[in-house]
Design an enzyme around this catalytic site. Sequence first.
Site, mmCIF file in Angstrom:
data_model
loop_
_atom_site.group_PDB
_atom_site.id
_atom_site.type_symbol
_atom_site.label_atom_id
_atom_site.label_comp_id
_atom_site.label_asym_id
_atom_site.label_seq_id
_atom_site.Cartn_x
_atom_site.Cartn_y
_atom_site.Cartn_z
ATOM 1 N N SER A 1 -9.647 8.666 19.081
ATOM 2 C CA SER A 1 -10.596 8.150 17.980
ATOM 3 C C SER A 1 -9.798 7.381 17.249
ATOM 4 O O SER A 1 -10.329 6.333 16.853
ATOM 5 C CB SER A 1 -11.226 9.299 17.277
ATOM 6 O OG SER A 1 -12.519 10.023 18.149
ATOM 7 N N ASP B 1 -10.512 1.984 -0.499
ATOM 8 C CA ASP B 1 -9.859 1.105 0.405
ATOM 9 C C ASP B 1 -11.116 0.471 1.442
ATOM 10 O O ASP B 1 -10.532 -0.306 2.335
ATOM 11 C CB ASP B 1 -8.994 1.940 1.130
ATOM 12 C CG ASP B 1 -7.616 1.343 0.943
ATOM 13 O OD1 ASP B 1 -7.317 0.471 0.188
ATOM 14 O OD2 ASP B 1 -6.693 2.046 1.382
ATOM 15 N N HIS C 1 -15.376 11.589 10.258
ATOM 16 C CA HIS C 1 -14.648 10.799 11.186
ATOM 17 C C HIS C 1 -15.028 9.297 11.149
ATOM 18 O O HIS C 1 -14.019 8.646 11.441
ATOM 19 C CB HIS C 1 -15.633 11.642 12.459
ATOM 20 C CG HIS C 1 -14.885 10.983 13.644
ATOM 21 N ND1 HIS C 1 -15.068 10.089 14.391
ATOM 22 C CD2 HIS C 1 -13.703 11.695 14.483
ATOM 23 C CE1 HIS C 1 -14.320 9.985 15.639
ATOM 24 N NE2 HIS C 1 -13.737 10.972 15.714
ATOM 25 N N ASP D 1 0.866 -1.007 0.173
ATOM 26 C CA ASP D 1 -0.006 -0.107 -0.139
ATOM 27 C C ASP D 1 0.792 1.084 -0.068
ATOM 28 O O ASP D 1 1.781 1.276 0.754
ATOM 29 C CB ASP D 1 -1.031 -0.101 1.073
ATOM 30 C CG ASP D 1 -1.653 -1.344 1.188
ATOM 31 O OD1 ASP D 1 -2.944 -1.304 0.555
ATOM 32 O OD2 ASP D 1 -1.104 -2.419 1.888
ATOM 33 N N ASN E 1 -2.864 -3.736 -1.902
ATOM 34 C CA ASN E 1 -3.472 -3.363 -3.010
ATOM 35 C C ASN E 1 -3.109 -2.139 -3.841
ATOM 36 O O ASN E 1 -3.749 -1.455 -4.596
ATOM 37 C CB ASN E 1 -5.297 -3.129 -3.116
ATOM 38 C CG ASN E 1 -5.488 -2.014 -2.013
ATOM 39 O OD1 ASN E 1 -4.638 -1.324 -1.451
ATOM 40 N ND2 ASN E 1 -6.706 -1.331 -1.908
ATOM 41 N N VAL F 1 -16.240 -3.280 28.298
ATOM 42 C CA VAL F 1 -15.698 -2.073 27.973
ATOM 43 C C VAL F 1 -13.980 -2.044 27.742
ATOM 44 O O VAL F 1 -13.591 -2.305 28.956
ATOM 45 C CB VAL F 1 -16.083 -0.898 28.556
ATOM 46 C CG1 VAL F 1 -15.447 0.465 28.298
ATOM 47 C CG2 VAL F 1 -17.733 -0.954 28.550
ATOM 48 N N ASP G 1 -20.744 5.894 14.670
ATOM 49 C CA ASP G 1 -20.021 7.219 14.544
ATOM 50 C C ASP G 1 -20.707 8.119 13.424
ATOM 51 O O ASP G 1 -22.016 7.995 13.259
ATOM 52 C CB ASP G 1 -18.674 6.665 13.801
ATOM 53 C CG ASP G 1 -17.344 7.510 14.244
ATOM 54 O OD1 ASP G 1 -17.584 9.004 13.538
ATOM 55 O OD2 ASP G 1 -16.700 7.570 14.802
ATOM 56 N N ASP H 1 -28.646 4.557 9.286
ATOM 57 C CA ASP H 1 -28.573 5.965 10.011
ATOM 58 C C ASP H 1 -29.517 6.172 10.734
ATOM 59 O O ASP H 1 -30.628 6.721 10.553
ATOM 60 C CB ASP H 1 -28.485 6.799 8.686
ATOM 61 C CG ASP H 1 -28.423 8.332 8.880
ATOM 62 O OD1 ASP H 1 -28.169 8.518 10.160
ATOM 63 O OD2 ASP H 1 -28.344 9.015 8.111
#
Length: 340
Positions: A280, A64, A119, A22, A133, A232, A55, A105
């Site tokens: 994030s 990708d 994001h 890549d 690839n 968690v 998100d 959504d």
Amino acid sequence: MRTALILFGLCSVTVMAFEPNDALFSKQYGLLKLGMPYVWKHTHGSSKVTIAVIDTGVQLDHEDLRHSIWKNPGEIGQDSLGGDKASNGIDDDGNGYIDDWRGWDFGNADNDPSDVAGHGTICGGIITAKGNNEVGIAGVAWDAKLMALKVFTDNSELDEEDDVSAAVRYAVNMGAAVVNMSLGLDKYSKTLFDAVEYAREKGVLVVASAGNDGRDNDQTPQYPANFKLGNVLSVAATDAEDKLTHFSNFGKETVHLAAPGWQIPTTDLNHKYLFSDGTSEAAPHVAGAAAILKAIYPAWTYEKIRERLIATVDKRPELAGKMVSGGRLNLRQAIGRREQ
């Protein structure tokens, strides 16, 4: 796909690293720290393992990412058109969502979780961007499936009490093994707690970013990272020198481990790429690592995966006292001891 692994460092067999071609791989220092070139000699993940990204959505046709987008067979299988035209206005699988053939959504209450903010696409690329690839980047677990669940409106508004909680439940009910939540709420939400608890009851791991306020989560909690639930996994961000970034939250008792989260090359909107910072970006590295372990050891529970990821970190003096493990994720070490 091989499911048996040699014992790294515990036998005389030499394992050669595999580095994908890549274009931006040489900039993905975080994957080298995780030991991915060695892990990829054995697996790139499994299409049987799905990671939900709760998100801003995902660019579903990104060069990708399009290979890895999860599709709901209960909807697609009922529509003779199939593929990208699997919308017939009917809730074929009876899950309460009409034509949710590619996720949902929740922010706009429709079946198109396409990203307009970027994001979620950033997070998704770290997890499942197609490796080897010749373009872009390589994701941690590029053969895994990515479930796109959008919880922000197109105006970037968020209803944490309802939409995020509904997305967690959807992910669990539709078969996700791992949920990535690169978002945080300062206010405790019983509705969200109950949803994450539901995920625990169903055996689903929730990977949450610790936050970008440079503060101690032991003293000032952020949710879902601070939920006291066994499923968690709270993640801080480190830089290229394995130091805690200046923006990363921490917590000796409430943040579990760190992962690369500074200048991370990843996917962006409009088939582009960018370098991005934040917890994030750290959390998806851990979500991808969990997906790799689930691919290698399908019988492992979320408890076992979580325990292994915490126990096999690279200990760093700079991280001691800042989080439970005192270290940064190392997936090569996590898979290195073969379970009989």
